[in-house]
Design an enzyme around this catalytic site. Structure first.
Site, short mmCIF file in Angstrom:
data_model
loop_
_atom_site.label_atom_id
_atom_site.label_comp_id
_atom_site.label_asym_id
_atom_site.label_seq_id
_atom_site.Cartn_x
_atom_site.Cartn_y
_atom_site.Cartn_z
N LYS A 94 -31.00 7.82 10.82
CA LYS A 94 -30.05 6.87 11.41
C LYS A 94 -30.80 5.76 12.16
O LYS A 94 -31.99 5.87 12.41
CB LYS A 94 -29.07 7.64 12.31
CG LYS A 94 -28.25 8.69 11.51
CD LYS A 94 -27.17 9.36 12.36
CE LYS A 94 -26.39 10.38 11.53
NZ LYS A 94 -25.22 10.94 12.26
N TYR A 137 -18.53 8.13 4.77
CA TYR A 137 -17.97 9.04 5.76
C TYR A 137 -16.45 9.18 5.60
O TYR A 137 -15.75 9.45 6.59
CB TYR A 137 -18.30 8.56 7.17
CG TYR A 137 -19.71 8.90 7.63
CD1 TYR A 137 -20.12 10.23 7.78
CD2 TYR A 137 -20.62 7.89 7.95
CE1 TYR A 137 -21.41 10.55 8.22
CE2 TYR A 137 -21.91 8.21 8.40
CZ TYR A 137 -22.29 9.54 8.54
OH TYR A 137 -23.55 9.85 8.99
N PHE A 149 -13.80 9.35 16.58
CA PHE A 149 -15.15 8.81 16.65
C PHE A 149 -15.51 7.94 15.44
O PHE A 149 -16.63 7.45 15.34
CB PHE A 149 -16.18 9.94 16.79
CG PHE A 149 -16.17 10.93 15.65
CD1 PHE A 149 -16.89 10.69 14.49
CD2 PHE A 149 -15.43 12.11 15.73
CE1 PHE A 149 -16.89 11.59 13.43
CE2 PHE A 149 -15.43 13.01 14.68
CZ PHE A 149 -16.15 12.76 13.52
N ARG A 168 -30.23 21.31 6.61
CA ARG A 168 -29.26 21.47 7.71
C ARG A 168 -29.89 22.23 8.87
O ARG A 168 -29.72 21.87 10.04
CB ARG A 168 -28.01 22.22 7.24
CG ARG A 168 -27.13 21.48 6.25
CD ARG A 168 -26.34 20.35 6.83
NE ARG A 168 -25.28 20.74 7.73
CZ ARG A 168 -24.39 19.88 8.25
NH1 ARG A 168 -24.46 18.58 7.95
NH2 ARG A 168 -23.44 20.28 9.07
N THR A 214 -24.82 19.52 15.02
CA THR A 214 -24.31 18.15 15.14
C THR A 214 -24.46 17.64 16.58
O THR A 214 -24.90 16.51 16.80
CB THR A 214 -22.83 18.11 14.73
OG1 THR A 214 -22.70 18.67 13.42
CG2 THR A 214 -22.29 16.69 14.74
N ARG A 233 -32.83 17.37 15.76
CA ARG A 233 -31.86 16.89 16.75
C ARG A 233 -32.20 17.39 18.16
O ARG A 233 -32.04 16.67 19.14
CB ARG A 233 -30.44 17.28 16.33
CG ARG A 233 -29.92 16.39 15.17
CD ARG A 233 -28.68 16.96 14.51
NE ARG A 233 -28.02 15.98 13.62
CZ ARG A 233 -27.00 16.28 12.83
NH1 ARG A 233 -26.54 17.54 12.79
NH2 ARG A 233 -26.46 15.36 12.07
N ASN A 243 -27.22 11.13 16.67
CA ASN A 243 -27.97 12.37 16.43
C ASN A 243 -29.07 12.25 15.36
O ASN A 243 -29.47 13.24 14.76
CB ASN A 243 -27.02 13.53 16.17
CG ASN A 243 -26.09 13.28 15.01
OD1 ASN A 243 -26.24 12.30 14.29
ND2 ASN A 243 -25.14 14.18 14.81
N HIS A 294 -28.66 12.45 9.29
CA HIS A 294 -27.54 13.01 8.53
C HIS A 294 -28.12 13.93 7.47
O HIS A 294 -29.19 13.65 6.93
CB HIS A 294 -26.76 11.91 7.83
CG HIS A 294 -25.82 12.45 6.78
ND1 HIS A 294 -24.54 12.84 7.06
CD2 HIS A 294 -26.02 12.74 5.45
CE1 HIS A 294 -23.98 13.34 5.96
NE2 HIS A 294 -24.84 13.28 4.97
N GLU A 321 -23.14 12.73 -2.37
CA GLU A 321 -23.86 11.84 -1.47
C GLU A 321 -25.13 11.27 -2.09
O GLU A 321 -25.46 10.11 -1.86
CB GLU A 321 -24.18 12.59 -0.17
CG GLU A 321 -22.91 12.92 0.60
CD GLU A 321 -23.16 13.65 1.92
OE1 GLU A 321 -24.34 13.93 2.25
OE2 GLU A 321 -22.18 13.92 2.63
P1 IDP Z 1 -22.91 16.44 10.68
O1 IDP Z 1 -23.63 15.12 10.72
O2 IDP Z 1 -23.65 17.48 11.48
O3 IDP Z 1 -22.56 16.91 9.29
P2 IDP Z 1 -20.10 15.77 10.99
O4 IDP Z 1 -19.10 16.66 11.65
O5 IDP Z 1 -20.04 15.63 9.51
O6 IDP Z 1 -21.54 16.23 11.48
O7 IDP Z 1 -19.93 14.34 11.67
C1 IDP Z 1 -20.57 13.21 11.11
C2 IDP Z 1 -21.23 12.41 12.21
O8 IDP Z 1 -20.22 11.86 13.05
C3 IDP Z 1 -22.10 13.23 13.16
O9 IDP Z 1 -23.41 13.37 12.69
C4 IDP Z 1 -22.06 12.40 14.43
O10 IDP Z 1 -22.97 11.31 14.35
C5 IDP Z 1 -20.66 11.84 14.40
N1 IDP Z 1 -19.74 12.66 15.19
C6 IDP Z 1 -19.14 13.81 14.83
N2 IDP Z 1 -18.34 14.30 15.80
C7 IDP Z 1 -18.46 13.41 16.82
C8 IDP Z 1 -17.87 13.34 18.12
O11 IDP Z 1 -17.08 14.20 18.54
N3 IDP Z 1 -18.24 12.27 18.90
C9 IDP Z 1 -19.09 11.29 18.47
N4 IDP Z 1 -19.65 11.32 17.24
C10 IDP Z 1 -19.35 12.36 16.44
MG MG Z 2 -21.28 16.07 7.93
#
Ligand code: IDP
Ligand code: MG
Length: 146
Positions: A9, A49, A57, A85, A91, A102, A112, A115, A126
């Site tokens: 990112k 996404y 968010f 992962r 996350t 992370r 974070n 991805h 993807e």
């Molecule tokens: P992942 O990246 O671990 O698969 P996902 O649930 O798919 O997580 O969410 C995608 C991205 O959206 C996360 O990596 C994070 O950057 C952002 N995100 C997810 N949940 C939140 C939140 O509650 N607040 C802010 N950003 C979030």
């Molecule tokens: Mg995800």
């Protein structure tokens, strides 16, 4: 053999840790099937996404992912989806295990750093979202590092 999609990112790029992150994947014996650095558009981020559209968010996520260049990376190896992962960590970096990317580098859930695809089905979608088949290369991952 699986191929999974990673995005470094914008904060990982601007933080100067592209090499450090990619080195971790290479040390895990994953090979790089494709690699590109570029800016992505809001439309691309939105489509990528799509599963998160409508969540609180979502706008913040699209803003962040388009705030600077990202590295798009397809990684290949045995059980690559789950392996990456695990290496990336939870996350929310507050819940990430020590030694994960992370845990080591992410300041917050929204920023974070990386991805990665969450299932073989997501990975197929993807990887194809960012790369043509003809852009993917194959080579045996290192059995030891040179
Ligand atoms: P992942 O990246 O671990 O698969 P996902 O649930 O798919 O997580 O969410 C995608 C991205 O959206 C996360 O990596 C994070 O950057 C952002 N995100 C997810 N949940 C939140 C939140 O509650 N607040 C802010 N950003 C979030
Ligand atoms: Mg995800």
């Amino acid at each position: 053999m699986q191929t999974t999609l990673v995005i470094i990112k914008p904060n990982g790029v601007q933080g100067g840790i592209i090499g450090e992150i990619i080195a971790r994947y290479e040390k895990a014996r994953l090979s790089i099937a494709a690699l590109r650095i570029r800016n992505i558009t809001r439309e691309e981020a939105d489509g990528f996404y799509a599963e998160h559209r409508g969540k609180g968010f979502f706008t913040e996520l699209v803003d962040f992912m388009t705030s600077g260049p990202v590295v798009l990376l397809a990684l290949r190896g045995e059980k690559a989806v789950e392996a990456v992962r695990q290496m990336n960590g939870a996350t929310n970096p507050k819940n990430a295990q020590p030694g994960t990317i992370r845990f080591d580098f992410a300041p917050s859930m929204g920023e974070n750093v990386v991805h990665s695809s969450d299932s073989p089905e997501s990975a197929a979608r993807e990887v194809a979202y960012w790369f043509k088949d003809s852009e993917l290369v194959n080579y045996p991952a290192a059995s030891h590092l040179l």
